[in-house]
Write a protein that holds these residues in place. Sequence first.
Motif, mmCIF file in Angstrom:
data_model
loop_
_atom_site.group_PDB
_atom_site.id
_atom_site.type_symbol
_atom_site.label_atom_id
_atom_site.label_comp_id
_atom_site.label_asym_id
_atom_site.label_seq_id
_atom_site.Cartn_x
_atom_site.Cartn_y
_atom_site.Cartn_z
ATOM 1 N N SER A 25 0.839 -1.210 0.000
ATOM 2 C CA SER A 25 0.000 0.000 0.000
ATOM 3 C C SER A 25 0.869 1.253 0.000
ATOM 4 O O SER A 25 0.546 2.234 -0.688
ATOM 5 C CB SER A 25 -0.968 0.001 1.187
ATOM 6 N N TRP A 28 2.402 1.753 -3.468
ATOM 7 C CA TRP A 28 1.374 2.248 -4.373
ATOM 8 C C TRP A 28 1.125 3.738 -4.126
ATOM 9 O O TRP A 28 1.081 4.534 -5.064
ATOM 10 C CB TRP A 28 0.080 1.442 -4.211
ATOM 11 N N VAL A 29 0.963 4.121 -2.867
ATOM 12 C CA VAL A 29 0.699 5.523 -2.541
ATOM 13 C C VAL A 29 1.883 6.402 -2.940
ATOM 14 O O VAL A 29 1.685 7.498 -3.476
ATOM 15 C CB VAL A 29 0.356 5.689 -1.040
ATOM 16 N N SER A 31 3.820 5.918 -5.403
ATOM 17 C CA SER A 31 3.807 6.068 -6.859
ATOM 18 C C SER A 31 2.688 7.010 -7.310
ATOM 19 O O SER A 31 2.819 7.694 -8.316
ATOM 20 C CB SER A 31 3.662 4.703 -7.535
ATOM 21 N N VAL A 32 1.588 7.054 -6.555
ATOM 22 C CA VAL A 32 0.455 7.913 -6.902
ATOM 23 C C VAL A 32 0.685 9.351 -6.442
ATOM 24 O O VAL A 32 0.432 10.299 -7.189
ATOM 25 C CB VAL A 32 -0.858 7.364 -6.279
ATOM 26 N N LEU A 33 1.164 9.514 -5.207
ATOM 27 C CA LEU A 33 1.291 10.852 -4.620
ATOM 28 C C LEU A 33 2.691 11.438 -4.697
ATOM 29 O O LEU A 33 2.867 12.616 -4.464
ATOM 30 C CB LEU A 33 0.890 10.818 -3.138
ATOM 31 N N SER A 34 3.671 10.637 -4.939
ATOM 32 C CA SER A 34 5.080 11.002 -4.816
ATOM 33 C C SER A 34 5.414 11.135 -3.331
ATOM 34 O O SER A 34 4.589 10.853 -2.473
ATOM 35 C CB SER A 34 5.422 12.288 -5.583
ATOM 36 N N SER A 39 0.992 16.340 -0.281
ATOM 37 C CA SER A 39 0.246 16.110 -1.521
ATOM 38 C C SER A 39 -0.960 15.229 -1.219
ATOM 39 O O SER A 39 -0.890 14.318 -0.407
ATOM 40 C CB SER A 39 1.142 15.515 -2.607
ATOM 41 N N LEU A 41 -4.947 13.475 -2.639
ATOM 42 C CA LEU A 41 -5.797 13.014 -3.722
ATOM 43 C C LEU A 41 -7.128 12.565 -3.134
ATOM 44 O O LEU A 41 -7.161 11.628 -2.330
ATOM 45 C CB LEU A 41 -5.113 11.834 -4.445
ATOM 46 N N LEU A 43 -10.491 10.573 -2.765
ATOM 47 C CA LEU A 43 -10.910 9.259 -3.258
ATOM 48 C C LEU A 43 -12.422 9.140 -3.253
ATOM 49 O O LEU A 43 -13.060 9.367 -4.253
ATOM 50 C CB LEU A 43 -10.298 8.134 -2.417
ATOM 51 N N LEU A 49 -6.264 10.446 0.091
ATOM 52 C CA LEU A 49 -4.884 10.020 0.287
ATOM 53 C C LEU A 49 -4.073 11.290 0.468
ATOM 54 O O LEU A 49 -4.096 12.175 -0.387
ATOM 55 C CB LEU A 49 -4.372 9.256 -0.937
#
Length: 166
Positions: A25, A28-29, A31-34, A39, A41, A43, A49
């Motif tokens: 997890s 993955w986060v 890669s999505v948020l840097s 930062s 996002l 959902l 996130l």
Amino acid sequence: MKSITRLGWTAYAVAAATVVLDQISKLWVLSVLSREQGSTLPLLGPLHLTMVHNYGMSFGLLRGNDWGRWLLIGFSIVVVIGLAIWARKAVKLLPALGIGMIIGGAIGNNLIDRVQYGYVVDFIDVSRLYFPWVFNVADSAISIGVALLLIDSFWSEEKKLSHQTE
């Protein structure tokens, strides 16, 4: 004579699964948020996130001190060893599951994250529900694990009291 089944391997399997879920997890986060602090996002509804670098522990204790990071890592190692020994003696499912979740959460947060990044990667943000902390899978596992141990403790105490009154 009744044989006792020890559930240590159950606890270790739960710990391993917890570490894997936690680390997947987080990858993955990341890669999505840097890795950029703050930062976010959206959902679903109140779930966002949000990248938070947690350098301390609860309530920001030991925050900003490199020695605090290594103190937390050392403490976690001691806790994991102690819980692993306790897990070997587990004969009931609830404590085995709880101990495993706590071990996995401690390894994911306080060992892997702090060694790899220097901080814990937190990202589950439900602050729109007035829950002020951002957390992760390992935090959730530790909380659920403690709850399972408490539930088992209450049930065991209740059984003990009912047997005494009979």
